[in-house]
Design an enzyme around this catalytic site. Sequence first.
Site, mmCIF file in Angstrom:
data_model
loop_
_atom_site.group_PDB
_atom_site.id
_atom_site.type_symbol
_atom_site.label_atom_id
_atom_site.label_comp_id
_atom_site.label_asym_id
_atom_site.label_seq_id
_atom_site.Cartn_x
_atom_site.Cartn_y
_atom_site.Cartn_z
ATOM 1 N N GLU A 104 -28.659 3.106 27.046
ATOM 2 C CA GLU A 104 -28.472 2.991 28.499
ATOM 3 C C GLU A 104 -27.222 2.177 28.837
ATOM 4 O O GLU A 104 -27.268 1.235 29.630
ATOM 5 C CB GLU A 104 -29.722 2.395 29.150
ATOM 6 C CG GLU A 104 -30.915 3.320 29.056
ATOM 7 C CD GLU A 104 -32.111 2.907 29.924
ATOM 8 O OE1 GLU A 104 -32.037 1.844 30.585
ATOM 9 O OE2 GLU A 104 -33.106 3.655 29.940
ATOM 10 N N GLU A 149 -36.299 8.718 25.863
ATOM 11 C CA GLU A 149 -37.195 7.932 26.717
ATOM 12 C C GLU A 149 -37.717 8.852 27.805
ATOM 13 O O GLU A 149 -36.947 9.375 28.608
ATOM 14 C CB GLU A 149 -36.491 6.715 27.329
ATOM 15 C CG GLU A 149 -36.185 5.612 26.336
ATOM 16 C CD GLU A 149 -35.694 4.313 26.982
ATOM 17 O OE1 GLU A 149 -36.112 4.035 28.132
ATOM 18 O OE2 GLU A 149 -34.909 3.604 26.346
#
Length: 491
Positions: free
Chosen positions: A173, A295
């Site tokens: 991320e 995710e």
Amino acid sequence: MARLIVNTDIRKGKINKNIYGHFSEHLGRCIYEGIWVGKDSPIPNTDGIRNDVVKALREIKIPVLRWPGGCFADEYHWMDGIGPYEQRPKMINTHWGGVVENNHFGTHEFFRLCELIGAEPYICGNVGSGTVREMQQWIEYITFDGESPMSSLRKANGREEPWKLTYFGVGNENWGCGGNMRAEYYADEYRRYATYIRNFGGNNVYKIACGPNSDDYHWTEVMMREVGTRMQGLSLHYYTVPGDWNNKGSSTEFDEMEWFTTMKKTLYMEELVTRHSTIMDRYDPDKKVGLIVDEWGTWYDVEPGTNPGFLYQQNTLRDALVAGVNLNIFNNHCDRVKMANIAQTVNVLQAVILTEGEKMLLTPTYHVFNMYKVHQDAELLPVSLECGEYCVGKETIPQVSASASVDAGGKIHISLCNLSHEDGVDIDCLLRGSTVSTVSGTLLTASAMNAHNTFEKPENVKPEAFDGASIKDGNLRVSMPPMSVVVLTLD
């Protein structure tokens, strides 16, 4: 009435078993208490790892496990997690609850866990606060079979032979908690970091780049244009949140509209995978770069009275439907989706296992993974589905989700989800190109939308034999109850 056509004589590629992967982060009670209890714990363990959790994870055949994060990965310095426990420095887990991390679960413990559950390790490296040298040395420590400072350090810490490491994430991320980078900046950083991820001996690292957050198609465009096949995988993160990020909603107290909204939002994964894949196809028509959905899952408000930074939530029949729908989507896009990792394995978000001291329970999501494991490494069979709409108020979505495969032994498996909270559905299924004579199945459902397992009633929601399917003249008829997941085996 719904109509399903399964083309049993057409193969659309292998469903990579890694689509059924999982994710374990140093977050809340996922690692500590959930997986790691320490070698001196009264809870039965092997080298500090809970035996009951190992047994449960082996049962669902977890193929790959991602670690140590997540946001934690970009503050994790791997050398803090090796050597004698008493000498490992403590750190503050600033992302998740501000608790002290003692680093007792590190590289050696993670590889031991993977060995015990039969999963391949997927390590996520620190780009946000780490260095190129730190990442390069970690790969050397893990995989180098010759003489070097890092291999000597590994041997001094009790591991003579190198481990096999296939999957390595270059940051996490990085558009957010991993550095708040622009796509253009991260693309250059990826190229620099990835240069020093070496292949030692017979070990070949599959490099996974940080990909987009949800529908950030610009990020995918930049990565494919600037990095291309210097990466083997590009990640995608998307969470199903019924409310908004400030008020996500309860995991157990919800009404019909919240159930419906959850189903509608989780179906958005189909659009995300399709549109990101289309961008990737322009730069990579041979599909050499895998889409790695590392995710995904539901995200609700934490359980009342728990640390808000621990992300502990219950898991209901609603989560089981979310799992089934997403796995069907990934199966049907197996030409591009090569791995997916539900968040997270134990005690965090859409967990498959919950623990409380020495107690452990299996969630409805766990049971879906156990039912769907028949698709791992099977050949995808194309399906054509016509079904009615599931309506709540003025909103509508398709009532049924489906995928199908044929395994190495020739058995056909069909997974079906009825998303409606109140209506059953009859499905007529035409099996083109095959003659089958027997059908068996497994059903997961309950009488209440929010049915879930507790430590007092750990088997409140569990699979049962399904008797709602029959074959006549080569045609399959299925009668599904409301809010249910069914997996059929045909022979």
